[in-house]
Design a protein around this motif. Structure first.
Motif, PDB file in Angstrom:
ATOM      1  N   ARG A   1       0.842  -1.210   0.000  1.00 35.74           N
ATOM      2  CA  ARG A   1       0.000   0.000   0.000  1.00 35.74           C
ATOM      3  C   ARG A   1       0.874   1.256   0.000  1.00 35.74           C
ATOM      4  O   ARG A   1       0.593   2.214  -0.717  1.00 35.74           O
ATOM      5  CB  ARG A   1      -0.892  -0.024   1.248  1.00 35.74           C
ATOM      6  CG  ARG A   1      -2.044   0.974   1.211  1.00 35.74           C
ATOM      7  CD  ARG A   1      -2.892   0.860   2.461  1.00 35.74           C
ATOM      8  NE  ARG A   1      -3.387  -0.500   2.668  1.00 35.74           N
ATOM      9  CZ  ARG A   1      -3.891  -0.938   3.807  1.00 35.74           C
ATOM     10  NH1 ARG A   1      -3.933  -0.142   4.863  1.00 35.74           N
ATOM     11  NH2 ARG A   1      -4.328  -2.175   3.919  1.00 35.74           N
ATOM     12  N   GLU A   2       1.938   1.224   0.786  1.00 32.34           N
ATOM     13  CA  GLU A   2       2.836   2.383   0.900  1.00 32.34           C
ATOM     14  C   GLU A   2       3.506   2.701  -0.440  1.00 32.34           C
ATOM     15  O   GLU A   2       3.655   3.865  -0.820  1.00 32.34           O
ATOM     16  CB  GLU A   2       3.908   2.071   1.954  1.00 32.34           C
ATOM     17  CG  GLU A   2       4.966   3.129   2.134  1.00 32.34           C
ATOM     18  CD  GLU A   2       4.566   4.229   3.104  1.00 32.34           C
ATOM     19  OE1 GLU A   2       5.229   5.267   3.107  1.00 32.34           O
ATOM     20  OE2 GLU A   2       3.570   4.046   3.843  1.00 32.34           O
ATOM     21  N   LEU A   3       3.907   1.654  -1.168  1.00 32.18           N
ATOM     22  CA  LEU A   3       4.655   1.850  -2.410  1.00 32.18           C
ATOM     23  C   LEU A   3       3.768   1.767  -3.651  1.00 32.18           C
ATOM     24  O   LEU A   3       4.256   1.898  -4.771  1.00 32.18           O
ATOM     25  CB  LEU A   3       5.780   0.810  -2.507  1.00 32.18           C
ATOM     26  CG  LEU A   3       6.820   0.833  -1.383  1.00 32.18           C
ATOM     27  CD1 LEU A   3       7.858  -0.261  -1.587  1.00 32.18           C
ATOM     28  CD2 LEU A   3       7.503   2.195  -1.296  1.00 32.18           C
ATOM     29  N   ASP A   4       2.473   1.505  -3.441  1.00 39.30           N
ATOM     30  CA  ASP A   4       1.515   1.404  -4.546  1.00 39.30           C
ATOM     31  C   ASP A   4       1.909   0.304  -5.532  1.00 39.30           C
ATOM     32  O   ASP A   4       1.927   0.510  -6.747  1.00 39.30           O
ATOM     33  CB  ASP A   4       1.380   2.751  -5.277  1.00 39.30           C
ATOM     34  CG  ASP A   4       0.096   2.808  -6.114  1.00 39.30           C
ATOM     35  OD1 ASP A   4      -0.851   2.064  -5.794  1.00 39.30           O
ATOM     36  OD2 ASP A   4       0.064   3.574  -7.098  1.00 39.30           O
ATOM     37  N   ILE A   5       2.278  -0.858  -4.981  1.00 35.88           N
ATOM     38  CA  ILE A   5       2.565  -2.029  -5.802  1.00 35.88           C
ATOM     39  C   ILE A   5       1.782  -3.206  -5.220  1.00 35.88           C
ATOM     40  O   ILE A   5       1.173  -3.091  -4.160  1.00 35.88           O
ATOM     41  CB  ILE A   5       4.084  -2.363  -5.842  1.00 35.88           C
ATOM     42  CG1 ILE A   5       4.635  -2.549  -4.414  1.00 35.88           C
ATOM     43  CG2 ILE A   5       4.851  -1.279  -6.573  1.00 35.88           C
ATOM     44  CD1 ILE A   5       6.126  -2.884  -4.358  1.00 35.88           C
ATOM     45  N   SER A   6       1.784  -4.350  -5.906  1.00 34.75           N
ATOM     46  CA  SER A   6       0.991  -5.497  -5.448  1.00 34.75           C
ATOM     47  C   SER A   6       1.704  -6.254  -4.328  1.00 34.75           C
ATOM     48  O   SER A   6       2.929  -6.184  -4.191  1.00 34.75           O
ATOM     49  CB  SER A   6       0.720  -6.450  -6.610  1.00 34.75           C
ATOM     50  OG  SER A   6       1.908  -7.128  -6.976  1.00 34.75           O
ATOM     51  N   ASP A   7       0.900  -7.014  -3.546  1.00 33.33           N
ATOM     52  CA  ASP A   7       1.474  -7.867  -2.498  1.00 33.33           C
ATOM     53  C   ASP A   7       2.475  -8.847  -3.105  1.00 33.33           C
ATOM     54  O   ASP A   7       3.537  -9.117  -2.536  1.00 33.33           O
ATOM     55  CB  ASP A   7       0.373  -8.683  -1.795  1.00 33.33           C
ATOM     56  CG  ASP A   7      -0.500  -7.821  -0.889  1.00 33.33           C
ATOM     57  OD1 ASP A   7      -0.372  -6.586  -0.956  1.00 33.33           O
ATOM     58  OD2 ASP A   7      -1.306  -8.384  -0.131  1.00 33.33           O
ATOM     59  N   GLY A   8       2.127  -9.402  -4.268  1.00 28.63           N
ATOM     60  CA  GLY A   8       2.985 -10.379  -4.929  1.00 28.63           C
ATOM     61  C   GLY A   8       4.341  -9.809  -5.287  1.00 28.63           C
ATOM     62  O   GLY A   8       5.371 -10.469  -5.133  1.00 28.63           O
ATOM     63  N   THR A   9       4.343  -8.544  -5.761  1.00 29.59           N
ATOM     64  CA  THR A   9       5.604  -7.885  -6.118  1.00 29.59           C
ATOM     65  C   THR A   9       6.467  -7.701  -4.877  1.00 29.59           C
ATOM     66  O   THR A   9       7.686  -7.926  -4.911  1.00 29.59           O
ATOM     67  CB  THR A   9       5.337  -6.515  -6.775  1.00 29.59           C
ATOM     68  OG1 THR A   9       4.542  -6.726  -7.940  1.00 29.59           O
ATOM     69  CG2 THR A   9       6.622  -5.822  -7.164  1.00 29.59           C
ATOM     70  N   VAL A  10       5.841  -7.330  -3.767  1.00 34.75           N
ATOM     71  CA  VAL A  10       6.578  -7.158  -2.510  1.00 34.75           C
ATOM     72  C   VAL A  10       7.210  -8.492  -2.097  1.00 34.75           C
ATOM     73  O   VAL A  10       8.381  -8.553  -1.719  1.00 34.75           O
ATOM     74  CB  VAL A  10       5.666  -6.637  -1.381  1.00 34.75           C
ATOM     75  CG1 VAL A  10       6.422  -6.593  -0.053  1.00 34.75           C
ATOM     76  CG2 VAL A  10       5.133  -5.253  -1.718  1.00 34.75           C
ATOM     77  N   LYS A  11       6.436  -9.590  -2.191  1.00 31.16           N
ATOM     78  CA  LYS A  11       6.939 -10.912  -1.803  1.00 31.16           C
ATOM     79  C   LYS A  11       8.186 -11.298  -2.611  1.00 31.16           C
ATOM     80  O   LYS A  11       9.144 -11.842  -2.070  1.00 31.16           O
ATOM     81  CB  LYS A  11       5.853 -11.973  -1.996  1.00 31.16           C
ATOM     82  CG  LYS A  11       4.778 -11.965  -0.917  1.00 31.16           C
ATOM     83  CD  LYS A  11       3.761 -13.065  -1.157  1.00 31.16           C
ATOM     84  CE  LYS A  11       2.673 -13.024  -0.089  1.00 31.16           C
ATOM     85  NZ  LYS A  11       1.614 -14.034  -0.352  1.00 31.16           N
ATOM     86  N   VAL A  12       8.146 -10.996  -3.914  1.00 27.41           N
ATOM     87  CA  VAL A  12       9.288 -11.316  -4.777  1.00 27.41           C
ATOM     88  C   VAL A  12      10.521 -10.527  -4.345  1.00 27.41           C
ATOM     89  O   VAL A  12      11.622 -11.071  -4.218  1.00 27.41           O
ATOM     90  CB  VAL A  12       8.953 -11.020  -6.262  1.00 27.41           C
ATOM     91  CG1 VAL A  12      10.208 -11.132  -7.126  1.00 27.41           C
ATOM     92  CG2 VAL A  12       7.897 -11.988  -6.764  1.00 27.41           C
TER      93      VAL A  12
END
Length: 215
Positions: free
Chosen positions: A175-186
């Motif tokens: 939410r903070e970076l405006d990207i998807s949860d999946g992208t964060v996990k990677v």
């Protein structure tokens, strides 16, 4: 909003009952299951899919570390907080390495335990204050290796690492970076590999430790 669900795992009935009674006074927390041993805990964790699991370390049969590992191996993605009397360096470090999201001591005031459990539900790393230094010491690396490791991170990975160090969950980072949860996990998977760390909490304490050296 519906209350966050908690599975309480401890082989002392009095402690389970006492904590459950305290949690029942809170509108935003709810105990949905109790277990007195590792085998039952794993079964209930899979069946009930709680938001948070409070897990004792010293239990008959499977101990807390074995139970923690088995839960993670079976894909349990609940927040898991160790709640124990043991402040052994080895226990603290091993619990974090195996995927615990925090480590609390039973000698804390009951209201402090409830407050920390609430923080854990929100995605924050929770540690009893006197344990943070133990973990930081165990995770220290030589400075040259540290500089090389940080230099190997992309700007996005470093950005995410700093947010992990603030205690943010993947969902909050997304939410903070405006990207998807999946992208964060990677990104998290890549940065852990580059830093030779095995869990988010380990990465958080490691980063906080590095920031402290640079202040």
């Amino acid at each position: 909003m519906s209350p966050a669900t908690i599975l309480m795992v401890d082989d002392h009935p009095l402690l389970r009952k006492g904590l459950t009674q305290l949690i029942e006074l809170e509108d935003d927390l709810e105990v949905i299951g109790e277990a007195s041993n590792g085998e039952d805990a794993i079964r209930l964790a899979v069946e009930l899919e709680p938001d948070l699991i409070s897990l004792d370390l010293n239990m008959q049969g499977m101990d807390g570390l074995q139970t923690l590992k088995a839960m993670r191996d079976q894909g349990v993605d609940a927040r898991i907080i160790m709640l124990t009397v043991s402040d052994s360096d080895e226990d603290v470090v091993e619990a974090i390495r195996l995927g615990a999201d925090g480590y609390l001591l039973k000698d804390m005031e009951p209201e402090d335990i409830i407050a920390r459990l609430r923080e854990a539900v929100l995605g924050k790393m929770v540690m009893s204050p006197k344990l943070t230094e133990i973990l930081a010491t165990a995770l220290r690396r030589p400075q040259r290796q540290t500089n090389r490791a940080i230099a190997s991170l992309t700007s996005r990975e470093l950005e995410i690492l700093k947010l992990i160090a603030k205690g943010l969950s993947n969902k909050l980072i997304a939410r903070e970076l405006d990207i998807s949860d999946g992208t964060v996990k990677v990104h998290v998977k890549h940065l852990l590999k580059k830093l030779d760390l095995r869990s988010r909490v380990e990465a958080a304490v490691w980063m906080v430790n590095q920031q402290g050296k640079n202040e």
